[in-house]
Design a protein around this motif. Structure first.
Motif, short mmCIF file in Angstrom:
data_model
loop_
_atom_site.label_atom_id
_atom_site.label_comp_id
_atom_site.label_asym_id
_atom_site.label_seq_id
_atom_site.Cartn_x
_atom_site.Cartn_y
_atom_site.Cartn_z
N THR A 260 0.80 -1.23 0.00
CA THR A 260 0.00 0.00 0.00
C THR A 260 0.84 1.28 0.00
OG1 THR A 260 -0.14 -0.17 2.42
CG2 THR A 260 -1.94 -1.12 1.13
N GLY A 261 2.13 1.19 0.26
CA GLY A 261 2.96 2.39 0.29
C GLY A 261 4.43 2.06 0.25
N VAL A 262 5.24 2.98 -0.26
CA VAL A 262 6.67 2.70 -0.43
C VAL A 262 7.42 2.70 0.90
CG1 VAL A 262 6.76 3.61 -2.79
CG2 VAL A 262 7.09 5.17 -0.85
N ASP B 20 17.94 6.40 11.83
CA ASP B 20 17.24 7.40 11.01
C ASP B 20 17.58 7.22 9.52
OD1 ASP B 20 15.51 9.49 10.54
OD2 ASP B 20 17.04 11.04 10.81
N ILE B 21 17.52 5.95 9.08
CA ILE B 21 17.78 5.61 7.68
C ILE B 21 16.44 5.28 7.01
CG2 ILE B 21 18.93 4.03 6.10
CD1 ILE B 21 21.05 3.58 8.22
N GLY C 16 9.26 -0.71 -3.74
CA GLY C 16 8.42 -0.24 -4.84
C GLY C 16 7.42 -1.27 -5.31
N TRP C 17 7.09 -2.22 -4.44
CA TRP C 17 6.18 -3.31 -4.80
C TRP C 17 4.76 -2.90 -4.39
CZ3 TRP C 17 7.12 -9.10 -3.15
CH2 TRP C 17 6.44 -9.94 -4.05
N LEU C 18 4.11 -2.09 -5.20
CA LEU C 18 2.80 -1.54 -4.86
C LEU C 18 1.72 -2.01 -5.82
CD1 LEU C 18 3.61 2.20 -3.99
CD2 LEU C 18 3.72 0.17 -2.52
N CYS D 123 19.20 6.77 1.07
CA CYS D 123 18.24 5.87 1.71
C CYS D 123 18.56 4.44 1.29
CB CYS D 123 16.81 6.24 1.34
SG CYS D 123 16.52 6.35 -0.45
N VAL D 124 17.76 3.50 1.78
CA VAL D 124 17.92 2.08 1.48
C VAL D 124 16.70 1.61 0.70
CG1 VAL D 124 18.10 -0.24 2.45
CG2 VAL D 124 19.35 1.65 3.49
N PHE D 125 16.97 0.89 -0.39
CA PHE D 125 15.91 0.36 -1.25
C PHE D 125 15.91 -1.16 -1.14
CE2 PHE D 125 14.62 -1.04 -5.65
CZ PHE D 125 13.26 -0.75 -5.48
N PHE D 126 14.75 -1.72 -0.78
CA PHE D 126 14.62 -3.16 -0.61
C PHE D 126 13.91 -3.76 -1.82
CE2 PHE D 126 12.13 -6.88 0.78
CZ PHE D 126 13.16 -7.68 1.24
N ARG D 127 14.55 -4.77 -2.42
CA ARG D 127 13.97 -5.44 -3.58
C ARG D 127 14.62 -6.79 -3.77
NH1 ARG D 127 14.43 -3.33 -9.90
NH2 ARG D 127 12.96 -4.83 -10.81
N ASN D 128 13.81 -7.82 -3.99
CA ASN D 128 14.32 -9.18 -4.23
C ASN D 128 15.29 -9.62 -3.13
OD1 ASN D 128 12.85 -9.54 -6.60
ND2 ASN D 128 14.45 -8.64 -7.87
N ASN D 129 14.90 -9.37 -1.89
CA ASN D 129 15.69 -9.79 -0.73
C ASN D 129 17.07 -9.16 -0.68
OD1 ASN D 129 13.59 -11.47 0.17
ND2 ASN D 129 14.30 -13.16 -1.11
N HIS D 130 17.23 -8.02 -1.32
CA HIS D 130 18.49 -7.29 -1.29
C HIS D 130 18.25 -5.86 -0.85
CE1 HIS D 130 20.27 -10.65 -3.50
NE2 HIS D 130 21.44 -10.11 -3.31
N PHE D 131 19.22 -5.31 -0.13
CA PHE D 131 19.18 -3.92 0.28
C PHE D 131 20.21 -3.15 -0.55
CE2 PHE D 131 16.47 -4.31 3.94
CZ PHE D 131 16.67 -5.61 4.39
N SER D 132 19.78 -2.07 -1.17
CA SER D 132 20.66 -1.26 -2.01
C SER D 132 20.62 0.19 -1.54
CB SER D 132 20.21 -1.32 -3.48
OG SER D 132 20.20 -2.64 -3.96
#
Length: 325
Positions: free
Chosen positions: A51-53, A69-70, A75-77, A148-157
């Motif tokens: 429902t939200g990023v 504070d990270i 983006g899986w919405l 910031c940190v982006f989570f996708r496919n069990n990875h943090f970028s």
């Protein structure tokens, strides 16, 4: 005591109690965060909601990001304009949605079965864990220049935003020799972004094929490392309850580093043993060549006998020629 004085005392007392409550919560969060820091070696339990990023199911692992504070994004919405998917997914997290799909499939209610099918199709069609609606929301939510940190496919970028465009920090092993490649743009859901240098100028890899192979090797090594560390962690995990409460941060950091070094050393030893086993297999496969060599030596032993026979034939010819003369 005047009424004004009593009011001031009440205000001060309320402020003190509020501060104590805040301090108590902070200490509790710090304790919870320290208890899960060792999980950074094998991965954190992060469960997205569609429902939200910035919406994740609360888990103790999320405390680490909150305390430091990270900002943590995904983006899986679900696109709110697709009503049937919105209804099927609802406010479920990923784990809850998987359980719901299983439950709906086993139901006798045709409406629930249909809802479960729609939810399953959504997961299958968005296997990249990024939708175009999610990408638009990400571009809008992330601030210019924000780290910031982006989570996708069990990875943090690591992610940032530069001139309205999202970029991910390049960390794959395939780019070890690509000193100029630093960022990769995130502008579609397929993952084929543009590579840039530290100043966000286009900088394509010098050898794309080598980069691709390196990326695949990185995926395999990440999986093996995580699997090895997870198995090691299950068999010989640090007992955090036995750590003294008065231990300093430096001593705790040293203990964590020693544990990490020990596990990494064991992992590389296993890799070396596996490589040695492969070499032995290759040598074993090459052993039939010795049989061929022994066969050639037999042919060499036969060659002198053939030469002797040829010499005897030549002598007989000479004798015959002499008779004719």
């Amino acid at each position: 005591m005047s009424r004004h004085t009593r009011d001031r005392l009440v205000t001060v007392s309320s402020g003190v109690l509020s501060s104590l409550s805040w301090w108590t919560d902070l200490l509790q969060n710090m304790s919870d965060a320290m208890a899960i820091l060792h999980k950074l070696q094998t991965g954190l339990d992060v469960n997205v909601k569609f429902t939200g990023v910035r919406v994740f199911e609360y888990t103790p692992e999320c405390i680490v990001f909150d305390l430091l504070d990270i900002p943590l994004y995904h983006g899986w919405l679900v696109d709110p304009q697709i009503a049937d998917i919105v209804k099927a997914v609802g406010n479920c997290s990923y784990n809850q949605l998987v359980e719901k799909i299983i439950s709906c499939k086993q139901s006798d209610n045709s409406e629930l079965v249909s809802e479960g099918f729609v939810a399953e199709q959504f997961l299958n069609n968005t296997a990249t864990q990024l939708t175009y609606h999610g990408l638009c929301e990400l571009t809008s939510a992330v601030q210019e220049g924000e780290l910031c940190v982006f989570f996708r496919n069990n990875h943090f970028s690591t992610m940032t935003k530069y001139k309205g465009q999202l970029y991910l920090l390049v960390t794959d092993q395939g780019f070890l020799t690509e000193e100029k490649v630093v960022w990769e743009s995130l502008h579609n859901v397929d993952g084929d972004g543009n590579f840039c240098d530290s100043e966000f100028h286009l900088r394509p890899p010098s050898d794309p094929e080598t980069v691709y192979r390196g990326q695949q090797d990185q995926i395999d090594q990440d999986y093996l490392m995580a699997l090895s560390l997870q198995q090691e962690q299950q068999s010989q995990e640090i007992n955090w309850e036995e750590i003294p409460e008065g231990i300093s941060d430096l001593e705790l950091a040293k203990k964590l580093q020693e544990e990490e070094d020990r596990r990494a050393s064991q992992y590389y030893q296993e890799q070396e043993q596996a490589a040695a086993a492969q070499v032995q297999q290759v040598q074993g496969a090459a052993s039939p060549a010795s049989g061929r060599q022994s066969g050639s030596s037999e042919r060499k032993r036969k060659e002198p006998r053939e030469k002797e026979k040829e010499k005897e034939k030549e002598k007989e010819k000479e004798k015959n020629s002499c008779v004719i003369l």
